[in-house]
Design an enzyme around this catalytic site. Structure first.
Site, PDB file in Angstrom:
ATOM      1  N   GLU A  47      -2.905 -27.861  46.829  1.00  0.00           N
ATOM      2  CA  GLU A  47      -3.026 -29.261  47.252  1.00  0.00           C
ATOM      3  C   GLU A  47      -1.955 -30.153  46.628  1.00  0.00           C
ATOM      4  O   GLU A  47      -1.673 -31.218  47.162  1.00  0.00           O
ATOM      5  CB  GLU A  47      -4.425 -29.807  46.968  1.00  0.00           C
ATOM      6  CG  GLU A  47      -4.731 -29.989  45.499  1.00  0.00           C
ATOM      7  CD  GLU A  47      -6.133 -30.532  45.245  1.00  0.00           C
ATOM      8  OE1 GLU A  47      -7.065 -30.130  45.950  1.00  0.00           O
ATOM      9  OE2 GLU A  47      -6.285 -31.356  44.329  1.00  0.00           O
ATOM     10  N   GLU A  66     -10.591 -22.414  43.417  1.00  0.00           N
ATOM     11  CA  GLU A  66      -9.408 -23.231  43.738  1.00  0.00           C
ATOM     12  C   GLU A  66      -8.724 -23.731  42.466  1.00  0.00           C
ATOM     13  O   GLU A  66      -9.403 -24.119  41.509  1.00  0.00           O
ATOM     14  CB  GLU A  66      -9.879 -24.422  44.580  1.00  0.00           C
ATOM     15  CG  GLU A  66      -8.793 -25.443  44.855  1.00  0.00           C
ATOM     16  CD  GLU A  66      -9.333 -26.686  45.561  1.00  0.00           C
ATOM     17  OE1 GLU A  66     -10.492 -26.681  45.996  1.00  0.00           O
ATOM     18  OE2 GLU A  66      -8.577 -27.664  45.655  1.00  0.00           O
ATOM     19  N   GLU A  99     -11.445 -28.179  54.591  1.00  0.00           N
ATOM     20  CA  GLU A  99     -12.177 -29.117  53.723  1.00  0.00           C
ATOM     21  C   GLU A  99     -12.537 -30.369  54.514  1.00  0.00           C
ATOM     22  O   GLU A  99     -11.715 -30.902  55.264  1.00  0.00           O
ATOM     23  CB  GLU A  99     -11.285 -29.504  52.536  1.00  0.00           C
ATOM     24  CG  GLU A  99     -11.962 -30.442  51.554  1.00  0.00           C
ATOM     25  CD  GLU A  99     -11.073 -30.752  50.351  1.00  0.00           C
ATOM     26  OE1 GLU A  99      -9.834 -30.653  50.490  1.00  0.00           O
ATOM     27  OE2 GLU A  99     -11.622 -31.086  49.291  1.00  0.00           O
ATOM     28  N   TRP A 143      -5.548 -31.805  34.949  1.00  0.00           N
ATOM     29  CA  TRP A 143      -6.798 -32.031  35.677  1.00  0.00           C
ATOM     30  C   TRP A 143      -6.524 -31.749  37.115  1.00  0.00           C
ATOM     31  O   TRP A 143      -6.874 -31.730  38.033  1.00  0.00           O
ATOM     32  CB  TRP A 143      -7.319 -33.449  35.468  1.00  0.00           C
ATOM     33  CG  TRP A 143      -6.447 -34.459  36.100  1.00  0.00           C
ATOM     34  CD1 TRP A 143      -5.260 -34.960  35.630  1.00  0.00           C
ATOM     35  CD2 TRP A 143      -6.661 -35.092  37.354  1.00  0.00           C
ATOM     36  NE1 TRP A 143      -4.727 -35.842  36.502  1.00  0.00           N
ATOM     37  CE2 TRP A 143      -5.573 -35.952  37.590  1.00  0.00           C
ATOM     38  CE3 TRP A 143      -7.677 -35.011  38.309  1.00  0.00           C
ATOM     39  CZ2 TRP A 143      -5.459 -36.712  38.734  1.00  0.00           C
ATOM     40  CZ3 TRP A 143      -7.563 -35.779  39.454  1.00  0.00           C
ATOM     41  CH2 TRP A 143      -6.460 -36.629  39.658  1.00  0.00           C
ATOM     42  N   ARG A 147      -3.683 -24.179  50.384  1.00  0.00           N
ATOM     43  CA  ARG A 147      -4.455 -25.421  50.298  1.00  0.00           C
ATOM     44  C   ARG A 147      -3.661 -26.686  50.595  1.00  0.00           C
ATOM     45  O   ARG A 147      -4.155 -27.802  50.357  1.00  0.00           O
ATOM     46  CB  ARG A 147      -5.034 -25.527  48.876  1.00  0.00           C
ATOM     47  CG  ARG A 147      -6.205 -24.644  48.611  1.00  0.00           C
ATOM     48  CD  ARG A 147      -7.459 -25.187  49.266  1.00  0.00           C
ATOM     49  NE  ARG A 147      -7.942 -26.375  48.613  1.00  0.00           N
ATOM     50  CZ  ARG A 147      -8.436 -27.430  49.248  1.00  0.00           C
ATOM     51  NH1 ARG A 147      -8.511 -27.480  50.554  1.00  0.00           N
ATOM     52  NH2 ARG A 147      -8.878 -28.467  48.560  1.00  0.00           N
ATOM     53  N   TYR A 198     -14.034 -35.725  36.809  1.00  0.00           N
ATOM     54  CA  TYR A 198     -13.474 -35.914  38.141  1.00  0.00           C
ATOM     55  C   TYR A 198     -14.047 -34.864  39.101  1.00  0.00           C
ATOM     56  O   TYR A 198     -14.097 -33.683  38.770  1.00  0.00           O
ATOM     57  CB  TYR A 198     -11.948 -35.774  38.083  1.00  0.00           C
ATOM     58  CG  TYR A 198     -11.278 -36.067  39.386  1.00  0.00           C
ATOM     59  CD1 TYR A 198     -11.023 -37.372  39.777  1.00  0.00           C
ATOM     60  CD2 TYR A 198     -10.921 -35.036  40.241  1.00  0.00           C
ATOM     61  CE1 TYR A 198     -10.429 -37.647  40.979  1.00  0.00           C
ATOM     62  CE2 TYR A 198     -10.314 -35.298  41.454  1.00  0.00           C
ATOM     63  CZ  TYR A 198     -10.069 -36.611  41.811  1.00  0.00           C
ATOM     64  OH  TYR A 198      -9.481 -36.872  43.013  1.00  0.00           O
ATOM     65  N   ARG A 249     -18.550 -26.769  48.559  1.00  0.00           N
ATOM     66  CA  ARG A 249     -17.862 -26.748  47.271  1.00  0.00           C
ATOM     67  C   ARG A 249     -18.803 -27.325  46.220  1.00  0.00           C
ATOM     68  O   ARG A 249     -19.406 -28.378  46.451  1.00  0.00           O
ATOM     69  CB  ARG A 249     -16.594 -27.603  47.338  1.00  0.00           C
ATOM     70  CG  ARG A 249     -15.762 -27.513  46.075  1.00  0.00           C
ATOM     71  CD  ARG A 249     -14.640 -28.540  46.051  1.00  0.00           C
ATOM     72  NE  ARG A 249     -15.111 -29.828  45.570  1.00  0.00           N
ATOM     73  CZ  ARG A 249     -14.310 -30.767  45.067  1.00  0.00           C
ATOM     74  NH1 ARG A 249     -13.017 -30.569  44.998  1.00  0.00           N
ATOM     75  NH2 ARG A 249     -14.801 -31.924  44.652  1.00  0.00           N
ATOM     76  N   ASP A 297     -13.741 -25.752  42.566  1.00  0.00           N
ATOM     77  CA  ASP A 297     -12.409 -26.282  42.265  1.00  0.00           C
ATOM     78  C   ASP A 297     -12.231 -26.391  40.747  1.00  0.00           C
ATOM     79  O   ASP A 297     -12.931 -27.166  40.099  1.00  0.00           O
ATOM     80  CB  ASP A 297     -12.279 -27.669  42.916  1.00  0.00           C
ATOM     81  CG  ASP A 297     -10.862 -28.197  42.927  1.00  0.00           C
ATOM     82  OD1 ASP A 297     -10.027 -27.658  42.181  1.00  0.00           O
ATOM     83  OD2 ASP A 297     -10.595 -29.155  43.680  1.00  0.00           O
ATOM     84  N   HIS A 350      -9.528 -27.466  39.361  1.00  0.00           N
ATOM     85  CA  HIS A 350      -8.661 -28.635  39.167  1.00  0.00           C
ATOM     86  C   HIS A 350      -7.585 -28.429  38.101  1.00  0.00           C
ATOM     87  O   HIS A 350      -7.306 -29.323  37.300  1.00  0.00           O
ATOM     88  CB  HIS A 350      -9.487 -29.897  38.894  1.00  0.00           C
ATOM     89  CG  HIS A 350      -9.215 -30.944  39.926  1.00  0.00           C
ATOM     90  ND1 HIS A 350      -8.124 -31.768  39.856  1.00  0.00           N
ATOM     91  CD2 HIS A 350      -9.859 -31.247  41.078  1.00  0.00           C
ATOM     92  CE1 HIS A 350      -8.118 -32.546  40.909  1.00  0.00           C
ATOM     93  NE2 HIS A 350      -9.145 -32.251  41.677  1.00  0.00           N
TER      94      HIS A 350
HETATM   95  C1  CS2 Z   1      -9.585 -32.356  45.384  1.00  0.00           C
HETATM   96  C2  CS2 Z   1      -8.854 -33.573  45.875  1.00  0.00           C
HETATM   97  O1  CS2 Z   1     -10.217 -32.037  47.602  1.00  0.00           O
HETATM   98  C3  CS2 Z   1      -9.952 -31.483  46.560  1.00  0.00           C
HETATM   99  O2  CS2 Z   1      -9.951 -30.273  46.430  1.00  0.00           O
HETATM  100  O3  CS2 Z   1      -8.954 -31.617  44.424  1.00  0.00           O
HETATM  101  O4  CS2 Z   1      -9.801 -34.497  46.249  1.00  0.00           O
HETATM  102  C4  CS2 Z   1      -7.848 -34.215  44.928  1.00  0.00           C
HETATM  103  O5  CS2 Z   1      -8.419 -34.453  43.700  1.00  0.00           O
HETATM  104  C5  CS2 Z   1      -7.322 -35.487  45.508  1.00  0.00           C
HETATM  105  O6  CS2 Z   1      -6.751 -35.226  46.723  1.00  0.00           O
HETATM  106  C6  CS2 Z   1      -6.338 -36.170  44.580  1.00  0.00           C
HETATM  107  O7  CS2 Z   1      -5.769 -37.250  45.235  1.00  0.00           O
HETATM  108 MG    MG Z   2      -8.847 -29.527  44.895  1.00  0.00          MG
END
Ligand code: CS2
Ligand code: MG
Length: 413
Positions: free
Chosen positions: A273, A247, A350, A413, A294, A159, A147, A221, A223
């Protein structure tokens, strides 16, 4: 036989984890992960204050019935706190059942469908040179999927992107404590500009393909930061770089947003997620709007719920991409690996390795070999919490960051 004890363990070996311990009348111990990053104590309370007494005396073998009892019985269904609590109970009961059978859990899920589980690593860098070095490091370790996240010119800390500072290996997807390591009182804030990101990111993919060729699986990602039309344009624009997936391109709660993205692009899409129920996917799966599921086992009601979700997805040709960040504990990661090994519609897993302190607190059985993980063959999930080691690390309040646009508007985000 029955459930004799239910305990909730909260520990913080670098970051906070909530772990459920269920003990049967004949002394078998099962572990479940209930960690909800930045909101851990709410799940710990749900378990200790509301569920524990309901579980004492129940037959530990009745996993499906217990799941339904907790899910339907509460009346207040779904939501990340409820579903993380149910997940922890479910994982612990599967751990117990597999230990009683003397088998690794994947055997009870149908046995191995593959030799090992392909994982993707997280490569990031504040600029392209740093990102390229990070990717190269993973390729040298044998990873076949990475990734990629990178800084955007004109923006500061983002982030998902490591600062590159010495020892920064775990700094890029944190829930922040205070600078001196003590409890935080409020989230840190980051600044975001989607226009700058959309201009920059395709040039990064282009350079990665030039430097690493066509073989490497590239994941990215978003986000949840793009609007539907921004995401559609981006997904279409990056088609030549053959992403394994894009993602979370749009905010998670808006399922129909992905219709627009789908109409314009063949870039594979992954999402989930922040989901916690099969119903979060109903439109996405039945209308074939995504390619990868996810969810984390920890946040979606555990192994029982995740197996049903993935079987539902399989009917529509959709595969797994189970969430495996470090805010899911090694217990939750093991649950993912057993499912990954057993199901037919596995896509990718992941893998964000936990720090050494965490791995001294949680003793794992999984093994890594050249970009693939195996859950190991210890009976059960194959992870044991060392409660003495865990006791050294008290919960430390930490928050995920908040994102704002340059004019100060709060942004996804
Ligand atoms: C992220 C995560 O792994 C990912 O794809 O988006 O690390 C996510 O930000 C965290 O799980 C938030 O707690
Ligand atoms: Mg993610």
């Amino acid at each position: 036989m029955a459930i004799r004890n239910v305990d909730v363990n909260v520990t913080s070996p670098g970051r906070n984890f909530v772990t459920l311990k269920i003990v049967t009348t004949d002394g078998i111990v099962g572990w479940g992960d209930a960690t909800l990053n930045g909101r851990e104590l709410s799940v710990a309370s749900y378990l200790a204050d509301h569920l524990a007494s309901m579980l004492i005396g129940r037959d530990e073998d009745r996993i499906e019935d217990t799941w339904q009892y907790l899910y339907r019985g509460a009346y207040w269904r779904r939501g990340p706190v409820t579903m993380a609590a149910i997940a922890a109970v479910d994982m612990a009961l599967w751990d117990i059942k597999a230990k009683k059978a003397g088998m690794p859990l994947y055997q009870l899920l149908g046995g191995a469908s593959r030799e090992a589980v392909r994982v993707y690593a997280h490569a990031s860098g504040t600029d392209y040179a740093a990102l390229r070095d990070a990717i190269r490091g993973y390729v040298e370790q044998g990873y076949t999927a990475v990734r990629v996240q990178t800084g955007v010119p004109g923006l500061g800390q983002i982030y998902g992107v490591s600062s590159g500072a010495p020892g920064a290996r775990y700094d890029y997807e944190p829930a922040h404590r205070a600078a001196d390591g003590s409890a935080a009182t409020a989230p840190t804030e980051e600044v975001w500009d989607t226009r700058a990101y959309l201009t920059h990111m395709p040039t990064v993919f282009e350079r990665i393909r030039e430097d690493f060729g066509t073989g490497l699986r590239i994941l990215h990602d978003g986000h949840h930061r793009m609007t539907p039309i921004e995401a559609a344009r981006f997904a279409k624009q990056v088609e030549p770089y053959d992403l394994f997936w894009l993602e979370d391109c749009t905010p998670g709660e808006d399922q129909s947003a992905l219709r627009l993205v789908r109409e314009h692009s063949t870039t594979p899409l992954a999402i989930g997620e922040v989901f916690n129920s099969v119903y979060d996917y109903q439109t996405l799966i039945t209308e074939r709007l995504i390619d990868y599921v996810r969810s984390a086992v920890t946040h979606t009601g555990g192994i029982t719920a995740m197996k049903k979700l993935l079987d539902f997805a399989a009917i529509y040709g959709i595969r797994s991409g189970i969430h495996g960040p470090t805010d899911v504990s090694p217990v939750g990661m093991a649950a993912a690996l057993h499912l990954d090994l057993a199901i037919h519609n596995f896509g990718i897993q992941e893998y964000m390795p936990h720090n050494d302190t965490t791995l001294e607190v949680f003793r794992t059985s999984f093994t890594f070999d050249r970009g693939f993980l195996h859950p190991g063959d210890a009976p059960g999930l194959g992870v044991e919490l060392d409660e003495d080691a865990a006791a050294a690390f008290g919960h430390t309040k930490a928050y995920l960051p908040v994102n704002r646009l340059q004019d100060g508007t709060v942004h996804d985000w």
